[in-house]
Write an enzyme that holds these catalytic residues in place. Structure first.
Site, mmCIF file in Angstrom:
data_model
loop_
_atom_site.group_PDB
_atom_site.id
_atom_site.type_symbol
_atom_site.label_atom_id
_atom_site.label_comp_id
_atom_site.label_asym_id
_atom_site.label_seq_id
_atom_site.Cartn_x
_atom_site.Cartn_y
_atom_site.Cartn_z
ATOM 1 N N PHE A 1 33.531 11.508 17.930
ATOM 2 C CA PHE A 1 32.370 10.746 17.472
ATOM 3 C C PHE A 1 31.207 10.911 18.453
ATOM 4 C CE2 PHE A 1 35.683 7.686 15.587
ATOM 5 C CZ PHE A 1 35.735 8.393 14.406
ATOM 6 N N TYR A 2 31.515 10.872 19.734
ATOM 7 C CA TYR A 2 30.483 10.995 20.763
ATOM 8 C C TYR A 2 29.765 12.337 20.663
ATOM 9 C CZ TYR A 2 28.396 11.091 25.456
ATOM 10 O OH TYR A 2 27.515 11.174 26.513
ATOM 11 N N HIS B 1 51.575 3.308 2.162
ATOM 12 C CA HIS B 1 52.821 4.053 1.944
ATOM 13 C C HIS B 1 53.931 3.526 2.851
ATOM 14 C CE1 HIS B 1 55.315 7.476 0.758
ATOM 15 N NE2 HIS B 1 55.655 7.570 2.032
ATOM 16 N N ARG C 1 29.442 14.226 18.049
ATOM 17 C CA ARG C 1 28.612 14.241 16.844
ATOM 18 C C ARG C 1 27.324 13.439 17.065
ATOM 19 N NH1 ARG C 1 28.891 17.578 12.798
ATOM 20 N NH2 ARG C 1 28.358 15.948 11.289
ATOM 21 N N ALA D 1 46.116 6.358 21.203
ATOM 22 C CA ALA D 1 44.848 5.856 21.727
ATOM 23 C C ALA D 1 43.909 5.385 20.627
ATOM 24 C CB ALA D 1 44.159 6.947 22.549
ATOM 25 N N GLY D 2 44.329 5.464 19.372
ATOM 26 C CA GLY D 2 43.475 5.029 18.271
ATOM 27 C C GLY D 2 42.594 6.158 17.765
ATOM 28 N N ASP E 1 40.941 -1.180 11.281
ATOM 29 C CA ASP E 1 41.272 -0.423 10.077
ATOM 30 C C ASP E 1 42.768 -0.101 10.067
ATOM 31 O OD1 ASP E 1 41.607 1.939 11.681
ATOM 32 O OD2 ASP E 1 39.474 2.351 11.537
#
Length: 268
Positions: A74-75, A99, A77, A67-68, A149
């Site tokens: 994050f929510y 790598h 925090r 799901a990434g 990313d």
């Protein structure tokens, strides 16, 4: 069969010359957090060090490849008013991404269900991508006010060209398995029930091949196409994602995602 101990989010095994790495965190749909990134790197390093291993297979769950990022973390925090920093995570996934491309052993990636965000990057990080017909790739970063990313922008620019890479990253629209194959991203598309066997069949064929040639072929490909990959990850991906991660748009994107509403971005 060899097993790697002290792993909680992945399953590692090696048998008959093939190392299998299974991301196995169903509670979080294989979200790529720091622990998952650390365990994946440990497993790939073990495969490189094991002289018995000739080929590596990377898999996710049948329901979803990954799901990434861990958006719920994050929510929490953000809601608690705490600092949200993704710098260390981005640094770790960058090391993992480099790598995978640098290692001398071939990687077969098998994807069932959605691969979102960093899950797309992981799928593209292998050498052969085999998709179940239910696979779906979603560069969902933009919906959170972030940039791709784990090397996704770099890898997509190399594989599908600048215009397509920009369009996919800027819109975040889903790409199904057949489109992924038509774009040259997927090596093969098979029915979901046949995915595991298709991946293992290819892995067995590769394991029976000229391994010294394969290792040097990966070195040639790396030097021809990825010589500046590590520098780009460190000097471009980390700072650009840092800037996005500090923005109000990121906070709004995270809150909108968890609250299941359309984000209202302010551009700052």
């Amino acid at each position: 069969m060899q097993h790697l101990g002290k792993l909680e989010k992945i399953i590692y095994s090696a048998q008959d010359g093939i190392a299998t790495i299974i991301m196995n965190d169903p509670s979080n749909l294989n979200a790529i957090d720091e622990q998952m990134a650390d365990e994946l790197l440990t497993a790939f390093q073990r495969a490189v060090q094991d002289a018995e291993v000739k080929v590596v297979v990377l898999k996710g769950l049948e329901k979803a490849f990954s799901a990434g990022g861990d958006i719920r973390y994050f929510y929490q925090r953000i809601q608690a008013g705490g600092e949200v920093s993704i710098d260390e995570l981005i640094a770790k996934v960058g090391v993992l991404a480099d790598h995978m491309k640098r290692m001398g052993k071939l990687i077969v990636v098998a994807v069932s269900g959605p691969a979102a965000g960093a899950g797309v990057s992981l799928a593209l990080g292998g050498d052969f991508l085999i998709c179940a017909d239910n696979a779906k790739f979603i560069l969902a970063f933009v919906n959170l006010g972030l940039v791709p990313d784990t090397g996704a922008t770099y890898l997509l620019s190399k594989s599908v060209g600048v215009a397509r890479a920009l369009a996919l990253a800027a819109t975040g629209r889903p790409v199904n398995a057949l489109e992924a194959q038509s774009l040259g991203l997927a090596h093969m598309v098979v029915p979901k029930a046949e995915l595991d066997e298709a991946a293992m069949k290819l892995a067995r064929e590769l394991a029976a091949g000229p391994l010294v040639a394969y290792s040097n072929l990966k070195r040639q490909i790396y030097d021809a196409n990825f010589r500046d990959y590590r520098r780009w990850l460190q000097e471009t991906e980390i700072p650009t994602q840092h800037a996005c991660g500090q923005s109000e748009d990121f906070k709004e994107g995270v809150k909108a995602f968890i609250e299941k509403r359309t984000p209202k971005f302010s551009g700052c």
